[in-house]
Motif scaffolding. Structure first.
Motif, PDB file in Angstrom:
ATOM      1  N   ARG A 364      30.622  25.078 -26.905  1.00  0.00           N
ATOM      2  CA  ARG A 364      30.819  23.684 -26.512  1.00  0.00           C
ATOM      3  C   ARG A 364      29.510  23.119 -25.973  1.00  0.00           C
ATOM      4  N   LEU A 365      29.394  21.822 -26.047  1.00  0.00           N
ATOM      5  CA  LEU A 365      28.174  21.154 -25.578  1.00  0.00           C
ATOM      6  C   LEU A 365      28.500  19.719 -25.198  1.00  0.00           C
ATOM      7  N   PHE A 366      27.640  19.152 -24.363  1.00  0.00           N
ATOM      8  CA  PHE A 366      27.738  17.722 -24.053  1.00  0.00           C
ATOM      9  C   PHE A 366      26.387  17.243 -23.525  1.00  0.00           C
ATOM     10  N   ASN A 378      26.703  17.206 -13.513  1.00  0.00           N
ATOM     11  CA  ASN A 378      26.303  16.113 -14.389  1.00  0.00           C
ATOM     12  C   ASN A 378      24.883  16.317 -14.916  1.00  0.00           C
ATOM     13  N   PRO A 379      24.635  17.395 -15.684  1.00  0.00           N
ATOM     14  CA  PRO A 379      23.287  17.610 -16.227  1.00  0.00           C
ATOM     15  C   PRO A 379      23.024  16.688 -17.412  1.00  0.00           C
ATOM     16  N   ALA A 380      21.789  16.599 -17.814  1.00  0.00           N
ATOM     17  CA  ALA A 380      21.457  15.800 -18.993  1.00  0.00           C
ATOM     18  C   ALA A 380      21.990  16.463 -20.258  1.00  0.00           C
ATOM     19  N   ARG A 381      21.856  17.795 -20.312  1.00  0.00           N
ATOM     20  CA  ARG A 381      22.303  18.533 -21.511  1.00  0.00           C
ATOM     21  C   ARG A 381      22.989  19.833 -21.078  1.00  0.00           C
ATOM     22  N   TYR A 382      24.069  20.142 -21.761  1.00  0.00           N
ATOM     23  CA  TYR A 382      24.785  21.384 -21.471  1.00  0.00           C
ATOM     24  C   TYR A 382      25.250  22.007 -22.779  1.00  0.00           C
ATOM     25  N   ARG A 383      25.127  23.346 -22.851  1.00  0.00           N
ATOM     26  CA  ARG A 383      25.593  24.073 -24.042  1.00  0.00           C
ATOM     27  C   ARG A 383      26.036  25.461 -23.606  1.00  0.00           C
ATOM     28  N   ALA A 384      27.126  25.949 -24.183  1.00  0.00           N
ATOM     29  CA  ALA A 384      27.649  27.272 -23.825  1.00  0.00           C
ATOM     30  C   ALA A 384      28.312  27.908 -25.038  1.00  0.00           C
ATOM     31  N   THR A 385      28.193  29.232 -25.122  1.00  0.00           N
ATOM     32  CA  THR A 385      28.838  30.019 -26.177  1.00  0.00           C
ATOM     33  C   THR A 385      29.453  31.252 -25.535  1.00  0.00           C
ATOM     34  N   GLN A 386      30.687  31.571 -25.943  1.00  0.00           N
ATOM     35  CA  GLN A 386      31.369  32.752 -25.424  1.00  0.00           C
ATOM     36  C   GLN A 386      32.126  33.464 -26.530  1.00  0.00           C
ATOM     37  N   ALA A 387      32.288  34.778 -26.371  1.00  0.00           N
ATOM     38  CA  ALA A 387      33.094  35.591 -27.276  1.00  0.00           C
ATOM     39  C   ALA A 387      33.912  36.555 -26.434  1.00  0.00           C
TER      40      ALA A 387
END
Length: 468
Positions: A364-366, A378-387
């Motif tokens: 997910r990202l925003f 409230n960061p400028a950019r966020y990204r995460a990956t999980q398994a």
């Protein structure tokens, strides 16, 4: 000449010999099923089907036996293939219904309730085994009102055994869904940044009013939320009216109400519309309005509107592709655009156990138009990956234990950090046809209050519900 006549006689006799051999394998397969030996039964029925001289009626019987044996062994895909073959070979209506019922059971086990329902709904009324599959399908589709005629027409069920136990559990589920009920929820969390939250809610929902394949239910709910970051504490009160509308392939859920935090009064609620025309495709659209639950945000009267669109695509028997996108508009002028993708392998039964295992890969990202600090995450950019892995274990027919464990990585404005999530939940039935769900977990993934290296959040929840 005598040799030719002898060869012709032997050739004419072979179909009869094959038929006798195939019939003997079918009898042996049935005996193995009666002795609760599904592996041996599967081998016997497969041997019968390998006989080219087997007639149509015996071939149907062998396919039915093979379907039952493979269903017993948890090989639902092979069971479905066997029952489809039996359905094609069925010499009469009785055999066709037996094959259709077995196929529906295999399809329900593979989370294909719409296809299963279409098979057995036309003839299930008044018959126990196909009625069980109808009720199982309707429970999965959340369409309990359509099951009322089948419940009324069902013959007495045995006290025990697979059929009796499943009918009792499904009947309780139908009765629960068809009756008015009350529920109470409690949620609490604590994170490494000192934010504590406590939420308590109570609600009531009416019995569904039905017209054709559509149903409508309504109710009310009251909630209170307290948030405390160690420096200040805020409490939020809310009251809402509820509405639920269901049709054959569509569902609409509404929550409309108001909230109060100190002398700040605001409107809040949500609306979600879902359409699912088949077992392989679903589309959901939703909108939600809610305050941002941190003390600083509540002090600044910060509220957000979220608009979301989600898809459910079934790639194969167990694999689901779940993409989604959203936009969130905050009252401080910030716009958040984001989305995610989940690849879900639905839990697969583990042979000779009450357990099942599944897996999930998600990302997910925003990004935010006006990043800030100290009010909410409230960061400028966020990204995460999980398994991770998903485990389900049936403690008994009425109770289920579920666990998940995930690892991954997240990036906050370009700064990476490892993440993990673990959770455990218990779901079961209470006296009086009540329901209970208890859950606990910990996650290092960013939440509404913060994130990054060293962050963690502990959470616990309890949900209770009873019919009136």
């Amino acid at each position: 000449m005598k040799r030719r006549l002898l060869g012709l006689a032997l050739a004419l006799a072979l179909p009869a010999v094959h038929a006798q051999t195939g019939a003997a394998d079918i009898r042996a397969g049935r005996a193995a099923l009666a002795a609760e030996q599904p592996v041996q039964a599967r081998a016997r029925f497969a041997a019968a089907l390998a006989d080219p001289g087997l007639g149509r009626e015996d071939r149907c019987a062998a396919q039915l036996g093979l379907g039952q044996a493979t269903l017993w062994l948890g090989d639902y895909r092979a069971a479905a293939e066997a029952y489809r073959a039996a359905l094609a070979q069925a010499p009469d209506e009785a055999s066709r219904q037996v094959a259709a019922t077995g196929l529906a059971q295999a399809l329900n086990a593979q989370d294909r309730p719409r296809e299963a329902l279409a098979l057995v709904a036309p003839f299930a009324a008044g018959q126990l085994r196909p009625t069980v599959e109808v009720l199982r399908s309707l429970r999965s589709l959340d369409q309990a009102p359509r099951g009322r005629p089948y419940l009324d027409a069902a013959p007495p069920a045995p006290a025990g055994g697979y059929l009796g136990t499943q009918f009792r559990l499904l009947s309780d589920d139908m009765a629960y869904a068809l009756a008015p009920h009350i529920d109470a929820t409690f949620d609490a969390s604590h994170d490494s940044e000192g934010l504590d939250t406590w939420h308590v809610g109570v609600g009531a929902l009416s019995a569904p009013a039905t017209r054709g394949s559509a149903s409508l239910a309504w109710g009310a709910r009251a909630d209170t939320l307290e948030v405390d970051d160690g420096r200040r504490s805020r409490r939020v009160y809310g009251a809402s009216v509820l509405g639920q509308w269901h049709a054959d392939t569509q569902r609409l859920d509404l929550v409309l109400g108001s909230g109060r935090a100190g002398d700040w009064h605001f409107l809040q609620g949500s609306a979600a519309w879902t359409v699912q025309p088949s077992d392989d495709f679903g589309l959901s659209a939703g909108v939600e309005r809610a305050p941002v639950p941190t003390p600083t945000s509540l002090a600044q009267r910060l509220i957000g509107n979220r608009y979301a669109l989600d898809l459910s695509l079934r790639a194969s028997t167990h694999w689901y592709v779940l993409p989604g996108a959203y936009r969130q508009v905050f009252s401080d002028g910030n716009h958040r655009d984001g989305g995610g993708l989940r690849l879900l392998f639905s839990p697969l039964d583990v042979a000779d156990t009450r357990g099942a295992l599944g897996a999930e890969l998600s990302t997910r990202l925003f990004h935010d138009s006006r990043p800030s600090r100290g009010v909410y995450f409230n960061p400028a950019r966020y990204r995460a990956t999980q398994a991770g892995l998903i485990g389900v274990y049936g403690l008994d027919p009425g109770w289920k234990l579920r666990a998940n464990a995930d690892v991954g990585r997240q990036w906050i404005d370009g700064n990476g950090a490892s993440t993990y999530t673990v959770g455990l939940s218990l779901e079961g039935r209470l006296p009086g046809n009540g329901r209970l769900r208890l859950g606990v977990g910990r996650s290092s993934v960013a939440s509404v209050s913060g994130g990054g290296a060293g962050y963690w959040n502990d959470n616990a929840s309890l949900s209770l519900s009873w019919t009136l």
